[in-house]
Scaffold this motif. Structure first.
Motif, PDB file in Angstrom:
ATOM      1  N   ALA A  20       0.804  -1.226   0.000  1.00 26.69           N
ATOM      2  CA  ALA A  20       0.000   0.000   0.000  1.00 26.69           C
ATOM      3  C   ALA A  20       0.837   1.276   0.000  1.00 26.69           C
ATOM      4  N   ASP A  21       2.039   1.226   0.558  1.00 30.72           N
ATOM      5  CA  ASP A  21       2.863   2.424   0.660  1.00 30.72           C
ATOM      6  C   ASP A  21       3.853   2.592  -0.494  1.00 30.72           C
ATOM      7  N   LEU A  22       3.767   1.735  -1.509  1.00 26.09           N
ATOM      8  CA  LEU A  22       4.708   1.794  -2.627  1.00 26.09           C
ATOM      9  C   LEU A  22       4.035   2.282  -3.902  1.00 26.09           C
ATOM     10  N   ASP A  23       4.818   2.929  -4.728  1.00 24.22           N
ATOM     11  CA  ASP A  23       4.378   3.339  -6.056  1.00 24.22           C
ATOM     12  C   ASP A  23       5.155   2.530  -7.089  1.00 24.22           C
ATOM     13  N   ASP A  24       4.791   2.693  -8.347  1.00 22.44           N
ATOM     14  CA  ASP A  24       5.481   2.060  -9.469  1.00 22.44           C
ATOM     15  C   ASP A  24       5.503   0.540  -9.328  1.00 22.44           C
ATOM     16  N   LEU A  25       4.315  -0.013  -9.104  1.00 21.44           N
ATOM     17  CA  LEU A  25       4.165  -1.458  -8.979  1.00 21.44           C
ATOM     18  C   LEU A  25       3.659  -2.056 -10.278  1.00 21.44           C
ATOM     19  N   VAL A  26       4.016  -3.315 -10.498  1.00 20.50           N
ATOM     20  CA  VAL A  26       3.500  -4.065 -11.633  1.00 20.50           C
ATOM     21  C   VAL A  26       2.996  -5.414 -11.142  1.00 20.50           C
ATOM     22  N   VAL A  27       2.109  -5.988 -11.934  1.00 19.06           N
ATOM     23  CA  VAL A  27       1.586  -7.328 -11.658  1.00 19.06           C
ATOM     24  C   VAL A  27       2.074  -8.239 -12.770  1.00 19.06           C
ATOM     25  N   LEU A  28       2.800  -9.271 -12.399  1.00 19.02           N
ATOM     26  CA  LEU A  28       3.254 -10.262 -13.361  1.00 19.02           C
ATOM     27  C   LEU A  28       2.159 -11.302 -13.526  1.00 19.02           C
ATOM     28  N   VAL A  29       1.712 -11.500 -14.748  1.00 14.84           N
ATOM     29  CA  VAL A  29       0.705 -12.510 -15.054  1.00 14.84           C
ATOM     30  C   VAL A  29       1.469 -13.740 -15.542  1.00 14.84           C
ATOM     31  N   ILE A  30       1.408 -14.794 -14.756  1.00 14.46           N
ATOM     32  CA  ILE A  30       2.239 -15.975 -14.977  1.00 14.46           C
ATOM     33  C   ILE A  30       1.397 -17.136 -15.486  1.00 14.46           C
ATOM     34  N   GLY A  31       1.882 -17.785 -16.531  1.00  8.69           N
ATOM     35  CA  GLY A  31       1.242 -18.989 -17.056  1.00  8.69           C
ATOM     36  C   GLY A  31       1.834 -20.215 -16.375  1.00  8.69           C
ATOM     37  N   PRO A  32       1.114 -20.856 -15.468  1.00 14.02           N
ATOM     38  CA  PRO A  32       1.666 -22.004 -14.742  1.00 14.02           C
ATOM     39  C   PRO A  32       2.197 -23.113 -15.654  1.00 14.02           C
ATOM     40  N   ALA A  33       1.582 -23.314 -16.806  1.00  8.46           N
ATOM     41  CA  ALA A  33       2.036 -24.356 -17.721  1.00  8.46           C
ATOM     42  C   ALA A  33       3.409 -24.032 -18.316  1.00  8.46           C
ATOM     43  N   LEU A  34       3.831 -22.777 -18.215  1.00  2.00           N
ATOM     44  CA  LEU A  34       5.122 -22.361 -18.755  1.00  2.00           C
ATOM     45  C   LEU A  34       6.252 -22.480 -17.730  1.00  2.00           C
ATOM     46  N   LEU A  35       5.906 -22.892 -16.523  1.00  4.13           N
ATOM     47  CA  LEU A  35       6.899 -23.066 -15.460  1.00  4.13           C
ATOM     48  C   LEU A  35       7.436 -24.487 -15.472  1.00  4.13           C
ATOM     49  N   ASP A  36       8.700 -24.648 -15.097  1.00  8.05           N
ATOM     50  CA  ASP A  36       9.258 -25.996 -14.955  1.00  8.05           C
ATOM     51  C   ASP A  36       9.538 -26.326 -13.492  1.00  8.05           C
ATOM     52  N   VAL A  37       8.838 -25.615 -12.611  1.00  3.58           N
ATOM     53  CA  VAL A  37       8.921 -25.853 -11.166  1.00  3.58           C
ATOM     54  C   VAL A  37       7.500 -26.005 -10.633  1.00  3.58           C
ATOM     55  N   PRO A  38       7.324 -26.638  -9.473  1.00  3.70           N
ATOM     56  CA  PRO A  38       5.979 -26.854  -8.935  1.00  3.70           C
ATOM     57  C   PRO A  38       5.270 -25.566  -8.510  1.00  3.70           C
ATOM     58  N   VAL A  39       3.945 -25.582  -8.680  1.00  3.17           N
ATOM     59  CA  VAL A  39       3.055 -24.556  -8.135  1.00  3.17           C
ATOM     60  C   VAL A  39       2.136 -25.272  -7.162  1.00  3.17           C
ATOM     61  N   LYS A  40       2.117 -24.818  -5.915  1.00  6.63           N
ATOM     62  CA  LYS A  40       1.266 -25.436  -4.894  1.00  6.63           C
ATOM     63  C   LYS A  40       0.365 -24.366  -4.304  1.00  6.63           C
ATOM     64  N   TYR A  41      -0.900 -24.714  -4.102  1.00 10.24           N
ATOM     65  CA  TYR A  41      -1.843 -23.811  -3.432  1.00 10.24           C
ATOM     66  C   TYR A  41      -1.829 -24.159  -1.961  1.00 10.24           C
ATOM     67  N   GLU A  42      -1.375 -23.185  -1.132  1.00 13.52           N
ATOM     68  CA  GLU A  42      -1.200 -23.433   0.289  1.00 13.52           C
ATOM     69  C   GLU A  42      -1.771 -22.280   1.104  1.00 13.52           C
ATOM     70  N   ALA A  43      -2.314 -22.634   2.255  1.00 16.39           N
ATOM     71  CA  ALA A  43      -2.857 -21.626   3.171  1.00 16.39           C
ATOM     72  C   ALA A  43      -1.776 -21.193   4.152  1.00 16.39           C
ATOM     73  N   PRO A  44      -1.725 -19.899   4.504  1.00 17.75           N
ATOM     74  CA  PRO A  44      -0.722 -19.450   5.467  1.00 17.75           C
ATOM     75  C   PRO A  44      -0.919 -20.033   6.867  1.00 17.75           C
ATOM     76  N   GLN A  45      -2.154 -20.398   7.184  1.00 18.17           N
ATOM     77  CA  GLN A  45      -2.438 -21.101   8.430  1.00 18.17           C
ATOM     78  C   GLN A  45      -3.676 -21.957   8.198  1.00 18.17           C
ATOM     79  N   PRO A  46      -3.900 -22.973   9.020  1.00 21.52           N
ATOM     80  CA  PRO A  46      -5.047 -23.861   8.832  1.00 21.52           C
ATOM     81  C   PRO A  46      -6.360 -23.083   8.770  1.00 21.52           C
ATOM     82  N   GLY A  47      -7.180 -23.405   7.793  1.00 13.25           N
ATOM     83  CA  GLY A  47      -8.481 -22.781   7.649  1.00 13.25           C
ATOM     84  C   GLY A  47      -8.466 -21.487   6.850  1.00 13.25           C
TER      85      GLY A  47
END
Length: 110
Positions: free
Chosen positions: A58-85
């Protein structure tokens, strides 16, 4: 869990993305922490992005969002929660090749 064909997003400072483009891979995990320090790159879904922006950038300017194609990665992508629930976020377990970034959006969107 979202389908693997769904793009995942990573918010970052434009200067860090520019450096990654010059080097060929993006290796920041989150604000102020590298992939090596954290173990993965924090990402978000499109719906999660506003909350990520408010919580960490929130306190930074000049930000960008990288739109990443998971199929183009050669490393794992895992969906994980920061804490249970909690909501699961996509985590990329390795460097992101610049060729896996299919678009770069300015934040906030104009």
């Amino acid at each position: 869990m979202p389908e693997q064909t769904t793009h995942i997003l990573h918010m970052t400072e434009r200067a860090l993305w520019d450096a990654a483009r010059a080097g060929g891979t993006y290796e920041m995990s989150t604000r102020g922490r590298t992939l090596q320090e954290e173990g993965f790159v924090h990402c978000s879904t499109r719906a999660q992005l506003p909350g990520t922006a408010a919580a960490f950038y929130a306190d930074l300017d000049d930000l960008v969002v990288l739109v990443i194609g998971p199929a183009l990665l050669d490393v794992p992508v895992k969906y994980e929660a920061p804490q249970p629930g909690a909501e699961a976020f996509p985590h990329v377990y390795g460097p992101i090749p610049v060729t896996a970034v299919v678009a770069v959006e300015t934040w906030p969107a104009s």
